[in-house]
Scaffold this motif. Structure first.
Motif, short mmCIF file in Angstrom:
data_model
loop_
_atom_site.label_atom_id
_atom_site.label_comp_id
_atom_site.label_asym_id
_atom_site.label_seq_id
_atom_site.Cartn_x
_atom_site.Cartn_y
_atom_site.Cartn_z
N GLY A 1 -31.66 3.61 -12.90
CA GLY A 1 -31.34 4.88 -12.25
C GLY A 1 -29.84 5.08 -12.12
N ALA A 2 -29.12 4.01 -11.76
CA ALA A 2 -27.67 4.10 -11.63
C ALA A 2 -27.02 4.44 -12.97
CB ALA A 2 -27.11 2.78 -11.09
N ALA A 3 -27.57 3.87 -14.04
CA ALA A 3 -27.03 4.14 -15.38
C ALA A 3 -27.31 5.56 -15.83
CB ALA A 3 -27.64 3.16 -16.38
N LEU B 1 -26.52 11.43 -16.64
CA LEU B 1 -27.41 12.22 -17.50
C LEU B 1 -28.18 13.29 -16.75
CD1 LEU B 1 -28.92 9.28 -19.61
CD2 LEU B 1 -26.96 10.73 -20.16
N ILE B 2 -28.41 13.08 -15.45
CA ILE B 2 -29.18 14.02 -14.65
C ILE B 2 -28.32 14.48 -13.47
CG2 ILE B 2 -31.30 14.40 -13.33
CD1 ILE B 2 -32.55 12.09 -14.87
N PRO B 3 -27.81 15.72 -13.48
CA PRO B 3 -26.98 16.21 -12.38
C PRO B 3 -27.71 16.15 -11.05
CG PRO B 3 -26.91 17.72 -14.26
CD PRO B 3 -28.00 16.73 -14.54
N GLN B 4 -27.01 15.72 -10.00
CA GLN B 4 -27.64 15.63 -8.69
C GLN B 4 -28.05 16.99 -8.16
OE1 GLN B 4 -25.68 13.21 -5.79
NE2 GLN B 4 -25.60 11.41 -7.11
N SER B 5 -27.38 18.05 -8.63
CA SER B 5 -27.74 19.40 -8.18
C SER B 5 -29.16 19.76 -8.59
CB SER B 5 -26.75 20.42 -8.76
OG SER B 5 -26.76 20.36 -10.19
N MET B 6 -29.65 19.13 -9.67
CA MET B 6 -31.02 19.37 -10.10
C MET B 6 -32.03 18.61 -9.24
SD MET B 6 -30.62 19.23 -14.26
CE MET B 6 -32.40 19.32 -14.47
N ARG C 1 -31.73 17.93 -5.87
CA ARG C 1 -31.82 18.35 -4.47
C ARG C 1 -33.01 19.27 -4.18
NH1 ARG C 1 -25.91 18.57 -4.69
NH2 ARG C 1 -25.09 16.82 -3.50
N PRO C 2 -33.27 20.33 -4.97
CA PRO C 2 -34.41 21.20 -4.63
C PRO C 2 -35.74 20.46 -4.67
CG PRO C 2 -32.95 22.27 -6.22
CD PRO C 2 -32.50 20.85 -6.11
N PHE C 3 -35.93 19.59 -5.68
CA PHE C 3 -37.17 18.83 -5.80
C PHE C 3 -37.36 17.90 -4.61
CE2 PHE C 3 -39.13 14.80 -7.17
CZ PHE C 3 -40.41 15.26 -7.44
N VAL C 4 -36.31 17.17 -4.26
CA VAL C 4 -36.39 16.21 -3.15
C VAL C 4 -36.61 16.95 -1.84
CG1 VAL C 4 -35.13 14.46 -1.85
CG2 VAL C 4 -35.01 14.49 -4.35
N LEU C 5 -35.95 18.09 -1.66
CA LEU C 5 -36.10 18.87 -0.43
C LEU C 5 -37.55 19.31 -0.25
CD1 LEU C 5 -34.88 20.28 2.02
CD2 LEU C 5 -34.32 22.22 0.53
N VAL C 6 -38.17 19.80 -1.31
CA VAL C 6 -39.58 20.21 -1.23
C VAL C 6 -40.47 19.03 -0.89
CG1 VAL C 6 -41.55 21.07 -2.58
CG2 VAL C 6 -39.32 22.18 -2.78
N MET C 7 -40.23 17.87 -1.52
CA MET C 7 -41.05 16.69 -1.26
C MET C 7 -40.94 16.24 0.19
SD MET C 7 -42.70 16.03 -3.98
CE MET C 7 -43.33 14.42 -3.53
N ILE C 8 -39.74 16.27 0.74
CA ILE C 8 -39.55 15.83 2.13
C ILE C 8 -40.20 16.80 3.11
CG2 ILE C 8 -37.82 15.40 3.93
CD1 ILE C 8 -36.02 14.25 1.78
N ASP D 1 -33.58 5.77 -6.08
CA ASP D 1 -32.49 5.28 -5.24
C ASP D 1 -31.23 5.06 -6.06
OD1 ASP D 1 -31.39 4.51 -2.79
OD2 ASP D 1 -31.73 2.40 -3.20
N GLY D 2 -31.39 4.55 -7.28
CA GLY D 2 -30.23 4.37 -8.14
C GLY D 2 -29.65 5.69 -8.61
N LEU D 3 -30.53 6.69 -8.79
CA LEU D 3 -30.12 7.98 -9.34
C LEU D 3 -29.53 8.90 -8.28
CD1 LEU D 3 -30.19 9.88 -11.86
CD2 LEU D 3 -32.43 10.64 -11.06
N PHE D 4 -30.17 8.96 -7.10
CA PHE D 4 -29.81 9.95 -6.09
C PHE D 4 -29.72 9.33 -4.70
CE2 PHE D 4 -31.05 13.91 -3.60
CZ PHE D 4 -29.81 14.52 -3.75
N GLY D 5 -30.84 8.87 -4.13
CA GLY D 5 -30.78 8.04 -2.94
C GLY D 5 -31.28 8.56 -1.61
N PRO D 6 -30.89 9.78 -1.16
CA PRO D 6 -31.27 10.20 0.19
C PRO D 6 -32.79 10.17 0.43
CG PRO D 6 -29.64 11.69 -0.71
CD PRO D 6 -30.03 10.78 -1.83
N GLY D 7 -33.19 9.53 1.53
CA GLY D 7 -34.61 9.50 1.88
C GLY D 7 -35.41 8.39 1.24
N THR D 8 -34.74 7.43 0.61
CA THR D 8 -35.46 6.35 -0.07
C THR D 8 -36.42 5.62 0.88
OG1 THR D 8 -33.69 5.98 -1.70
CG2 THR D 8 -35.21 4.15 -1.29
#
Length: 252
Positions: free
Chosen positions: A88-90, A94-99, A101-108, A149-156
């Protein structure tokens, strides 16, 4: 010196909250970025991981001494999470964090509504027969959360707690304890990555780590003494805070 002293206070609070329900990064990361606005973000994130790994280690050890961890589920999840956290860290570039946020927000938001509406969710642990299906599911959960967690992280930590309760019928206390083991694996994986890249401010991280460990000790003791009902309330409060933080970030 004053800056580090203030950060130590935030590190203690982050360790306390993180030990009980996860989400210490909500407190610690903004504090670091606010204290060192001109510092490269990678160095601050690496410093945060060093501090968090120390606190999570103490919390995991404390839980292991008081809570019966189902290792046949948690250990495969932790190993997979460790590996996938690296991947995920690597993949960050390749995957902007702005993409994300909306998905994670809906899931939470879904997690918060589900937990609030289902009053008995995580209130008690139900007997679980651990077979191949459960082990495979644990590996999938560990892999998915480790990559996230490696890619984005908040709420892990919150995702881990929710999934352990939902799929394995854990109560909140056992789910929180198990989540700490998996979260420790993802933190260590990320920390190895940051140390190898020279992205840890050790002079800042060392005193913060001591305070984070102290906070983790207090948070663990509170969770163990107050039990699952109290952890459930903290969990819901953390989800609300995550929703507010992610929503604010999207509006900036």
């Amino acid at each position: 010196m004053l800056t580090v002293t203030v950060l130590c206070f935030f590190a203690f609070c982050a360790g306390l909250i993180d030990a009980a329900v996860g989400g210490g990064g909500l407190i610690q990361i903004p504090a670091l970025f606010g204290a060192y606005p001109l510092m490269p973000s990678a160095a601050l994130l690496g410093t945060n991981k060093f501090v968090s790994a120390c606190g999570t280690s103490l919390a995991a050890r404390s839980y292991m001494g008081r809570v019966q961890i189902p290792w046949t589920l948690v250990l495969p999840a932790a190993v997979t999470a460790f590996v996938m956290s690296f991947i995920g860290a690597a993949a960050v570039s390749l995957i902007p964090q702005s993409m994300m946020r909306p998905f994670v927000l809906v899931m939470i938001i879904v997690m918060a509504i589900y937990t609030f509406m289902k009053k008995d969710f995580g209130s008690m642990q139900r007997p679980l027969t651990i077979g191949t299906r459960e082990r495979v599911l644990a590996v999938l959960i560990g892999g998915a959360i480790g990559f996230y967690d490696g890619l984005f992280g908040p709420g892990t930590g919150s995702f881990l707690i929710f999934l352990f309760i939902r799929f394995f019928a854990f109560d909140f206390l056992l789910a929180s304890a198990s989540a700490k083991i998996v979260n420790l694996a993802t933190n260590v994986a990320a920390l190895i990555f940051f140390i190898a890249a020279g992205k840890v401010l050790f002079l800042v991280a060392a005193p913060l780590a001591v305070c984070n460990v102290a906070g983790a000790y207090v948070g663990t003791q509170i969770a163990l003494r107050r039990g699952s009902k109290f952890v459930r309330i903290l969990f819901l409060c953390l989800l609300v805070a995550l929703i507010a933080k992610l929503g604010y970030d999207m509006l900036k």
